[in-house]
Design a protein around this motif. Structure first.
Motif, short mmCIF file in Angstrom:
data_model
loop_
_atom_site.label_atom_id
_atom_site.label_comp_id
_atom_site.label_asym_id
_atom_site.label_seq_id
_atom_site.Cartn_x
_atom_site.Cartn_y
_atom_site.Cartn_z
N SER A 3 -65.26 -32.21 -18.59
CA SER A 3 -65.44 -31.52 -17.32
C SER A 3 -66.65 -30.61 -17.43
O SER A 3 -66.74 -29.80 -18.37
N ALA A 4 -67.59 -30.74 -16.50
CA ALA A 4 -68.83 -29.97 -16.54
C ALA A 4 -69.03 -29.23 -15.22
O ALA A 4 -69.19 -29.86 -14.18
N HIS A 5 -69.00 -27.91 -15.29
CA HIS A 5 -69.31 -27.05 -14.13
C HIS A 5 -69.33 -25.61 -14.63
O HIS A 5 -69.04 -25.32 -15.79
N SER A 6 -69.67 -24.70 -13.78
CA SER A 6 -69.90 -23.32 -14.21
C SER A 6 -68.65 -22.66 -14.77
O SER A 6 -68.74 -21.74 -15.59
N ALA A 7 -67.46 -23.10 -14.34
CA ALA A 7 -66.21 -22.48 -14.80
C ALA A 7 -65.44 -23.36 -15.77
O ALA A 7 -64.25 -23.11 -16.02
N ALA A 8 -66.06 -24.42 -16.29
CA ALA A 8 -65.37 -25.31 -17.22
C ALA A 8 -64.92 -24.54 -18.46
O ALA A 8 -65.67 -23.74 -19.01
N SER A 9 -63.68 -24.79 -18.90
CA SER A 9 -63.15 -24.00 -20.01
C SER A 9 -62.12 -24.79 -20.80
O SER A 9 -61.63 -25.83 -20.37
N PHE A 10 -61.78 -24.21 -21.96
CA PHE A 10 -60.75 -24.77 -22.81
C PHE A 10 -59.43 -24.88 -22.04
O PHE A 10 -58.70 -25.87 -22.15
N THR A 11 -59.16 -23.85 -21.24
CA THR A 11 -57.89 -23.81 -20.49
C THR A 11 -57.81 -24.98 -19.50
O THR A 11 -56.75 -25.62 -19.36
N GLU A 12 -58.91 -25.28 -18.81
CA GLU A 12 -58.91 -26.40 -17.86
C GLU A 12 -58.65 -27.72 -18.59
O GLU A 12 -57.86 -28.55 -18.13
N ALA A 13 -59.32 -27.91 -19.71
CA ALA A 13 -59.14 -29.15 -20.47
C ALA A 13 -57.71 -29.27 -20.98
O ALA A 13 -57.10 -30.35 -20.93
N LYS A 14 -57.14 -28.16 -21.46
CA LYS A 14 -55.77 -28.20 -21.97
C LYS A 14 -54.79 -28.52 -20.85
O LYS A 14 -53.81 -29.25 -21.06
N SER A 15 -55.05 -28.00 -19.66
CA SER A 15 -54.17 -28.27 -18.52
C SER A 15 -54.15 -29.77 -18.19
O SER A 15 -53.08 -30.35 -17.96
N ALA A 16 -55.33 -30.42 -18.20
CA ALA A 16 -55.39 -31.86 -17.92
C ALA A 16 -54.71 -32.66 -19.02
O ALA A 16 -53.97 -33.61 -18.76
#
Length: 569
Positions: free
Chosen positions: A459-472
């Motif tokens: 995931s690439a965008h200004s707010a991309a984070s470890f938390t977003e990846a873990k959620s998916a």
């Protein structure tokens, strides 16, 4: 696949097949109809059958299929004619030459166009883009025999095809379209190939271009076909197709005596082969006698006679696609007719179904799409530049391609994340956010090479984070019946202190993290990127939660007054 544009009225006239049956019959020759209208048809043919590159060759096949003719087409070859070619001084870079003369026919405008198209298809196929073989077609009445094939100085002159201006061969290489495309085949040669007539005039500069003086036209009644190259087999294969086509067009063939430099006069003789009747019947699932099989093969324009339990075949020289017995079985099938092979139900009545792995992949893909990701499909072979800095350690031990044709496809990929980052690097000018995923195969060195079915996402965008990846990742694991846990661990693709192992069922099944700044800078990705990768193999064993059954609510009958019947609300 090469395509020939044929005129329906011409095919009807040449083959004798009724107009209303023509389009139904063509596929039975192994041809695919790309499009058609009331006047013409575009037909795809196999590169193995260049004799179908013209209406003449297709009509010849059709006449056999409908029973108008049988057996090999006859080559009306007159031997020991008045034509000769010497090659004592043949150039070392392109030493092989052969030729044949054709007289007594008229091609017309369509015939010339199709003959030239076939010539280019042969160049691209068995000619290996003119490296192994290249063909020259000439008006035989515009030259004087004997001919000589030799290496000459690049300063010798000719008027190239399409021009009346005489130029040095070195200039032809630089100034013509053909020279620009094929000049590399003569790179570094001090002397270049040339075919000259008895007057010393150059009529061909192979493999580049012919002289305009010998150009063929719709009214040309005599043709010289010469083929030069580096491989005798490829050269004679190409000549045999041209000779068969000219014979089918109504020309009589005349031998050109070729000698010198190890070259010889082409014989164009058929090959003797046999096929067992038992093999034909077992393969096709039919019961045919050897004589019936021979009749089928003859309908495919190959001479065949039954000899005991075998069928002796005489394969025309231009049918170099026939190599072994199984090829003759296929010819028997075409002669028998694909329509004669009726469908049969299998003896076992078993219905097919998707494997658990296939079903799981479909569910995982649907989940990722629902999470807003776009699916990509990358190749299993990647280049070192894709893996650099992201999976160097794993890449060093991976099997690599010997003598790769492209630097972009050298190594089996050990991970899918580098491929996703490569896709992001190619789309930096597209709007953000960009969310990608891929389900594919990753590899590891073993005996044999180990394969894993892997899900990777980025995931690439200004707010991309470890938390977003873990959620998916958690959503995917929950779909497969597992809860997610992470355990801090370093990984080459991710920033230090921002990476972890994904743990499910007490074992590590993947990795997750924020991609390092150095990797992003090298890939010219301007936005933060978070990614994860999960090995799906260990997760199939435990099925995910099944969808709840939809509850059906029925309205109850409402009681009426005592003694009265119940009523429905």
């Amino acid at each position: 696949m090469p395509v020939v544009e044929a005129e329906i009225s011409s095919l009807v006239r040449l083959s004798g097949v009724r107009r209303d049956a023509l389009l139904e019959t063509l596929p039975h020759l192994g041809l695919d109809i790309e499009s058609s209208d009331s006047r013409g048809v575009r037909v795809e043919y196999s590169p193995n059958r260049p004799d179908y590159a013209t209406e003449y060759g297709i009509a010849q096949g059709l006449r056999g299929l409908v029973g108008a003719e049988a057996g090999s087409p006859r080559l009306p070859l007159q031997r020991r004619g008045a034509y000769s070619l010497r090659a004592d001084r043949a150039p070392r870079e392109r030493p092989v030459i052969t030729a044949i003369a054709a007289r007594g026919g008229v091609l017309g405008e369509r015939g010339v166009r199709q003959l030239v198209s076939m010539q280019e298809d042969l160049h691209a196929g068995i000619g290996r883009r003119r490296r192994a073989a290249s063909i020259g077609l000439h008006n035989i009445d515009a030259m004087r025999f004997p001919l000589e094939y030799a290496g000459v100085s690049p300063e010798e002159t000719m008027a190239p095809l399409g021009s009346k201006r005489v130029a040095a061969l070195s200039e032809v290489l630089e100034a013509t379209e053909q020279g620009a495309e094929y000049g590399h085949l003569l790179e570094g040669a001090e002397r270049v190939p040339a075919l000259a007539d008895a007057q010393g005039k150059i009529v061909s500069f192979p493999p580049i271009i012919n002289s305009s003086r010998t150009a063929i036209t719709p009214a040309t009644r005599g043709i010289l076909a010469e083929v030069t190259g580096t491989s005798r087999r490829h050269v004679e294969d190409a000549l045999s197709v041209v000779a068969a086509t000219l014979a089918a067009a109504g020309f009589g063939l005349h031998e050109v005596g070729v000698s010198g430099g190890g070259n010889a006069t082409p014989r164009l003789e058929p090959r003797r082969m046999q096929v067992r009747a038992e093999l034909v019947c077992e393969t096709l699932g039919v019961s045919l006698s050897p004589k019936e099989i021979a009749d089928c093969i003859r309908k495919s324009r190959i001479d065949a006679t039954a000899s005991g339990k075998k069928i002796a075949c005489s394969v025309p020289r231009h049918r170099f696609d026939i190599i072994g017995e199984m090829d003759l079985v296929e010819e028997a099938l075409l002669g028998l007719g694909l329509g004669a092979m009726g469908p049969e139900l299998p003896e076992q009545g078993m219905a097919g179904s998707a494997s658990p792995e296939s079903s799981g992949v479909s569910r995982v893909s649907a989940c990722m799409v629902g999470l807003g990701h776009t699916e990509v499909v990358n190749t299993s072979l990647v280049g070192e530049q894709v893996l650099h800095g992201l999976a160097d350690g794993e890449a060093a031990s991976m099997p690599a391609v010997a003598s790769p044709k492209s630097r972009a496809h050298t190594t089996l990929r050990p991970s899918l994340v580098p491929g996703l980052l490569d896709v992001l690097s190619r789309n930096v000018h597209e709007p953000y956010p960009q969310r990608l995923f891929e389900v594919g195969t990753a590899f590891a060195r073993a005996e044999p090479v180990a394969e894993r079915t892997v899900l990777a996402a980025a995931s690439a965008h200004s707010a991309a984070s470890f938390t977003e990846a873990k959620s998916a990742a958690a959503a995917v694991l929950r779909l497969l019946g597992h809860e997610i846990a992470t355990r801090a661990a370093p990984h080459a693709a991710y920033a230090e202190g921002h990476s972890a192992d994904i743990v499910a069922g007490g074992r590590a099944v993947g990795t997750i993290g924020d991609v390092g700044a150095g990797a992003l800078a090298r890939l010219r990705i301007r936005e933060p990127v978070a990614a994860f990768e999960i090995d799906l193999g260990p997760l199939w064993a435990r099925p995910g939660p099944q969808p709840r059954k939809k509850r059906v609510y029925r309205k109850r009958a409402r009681a009426g007054p005592r003694g009265a019947p119940a009523t429905k609300g």
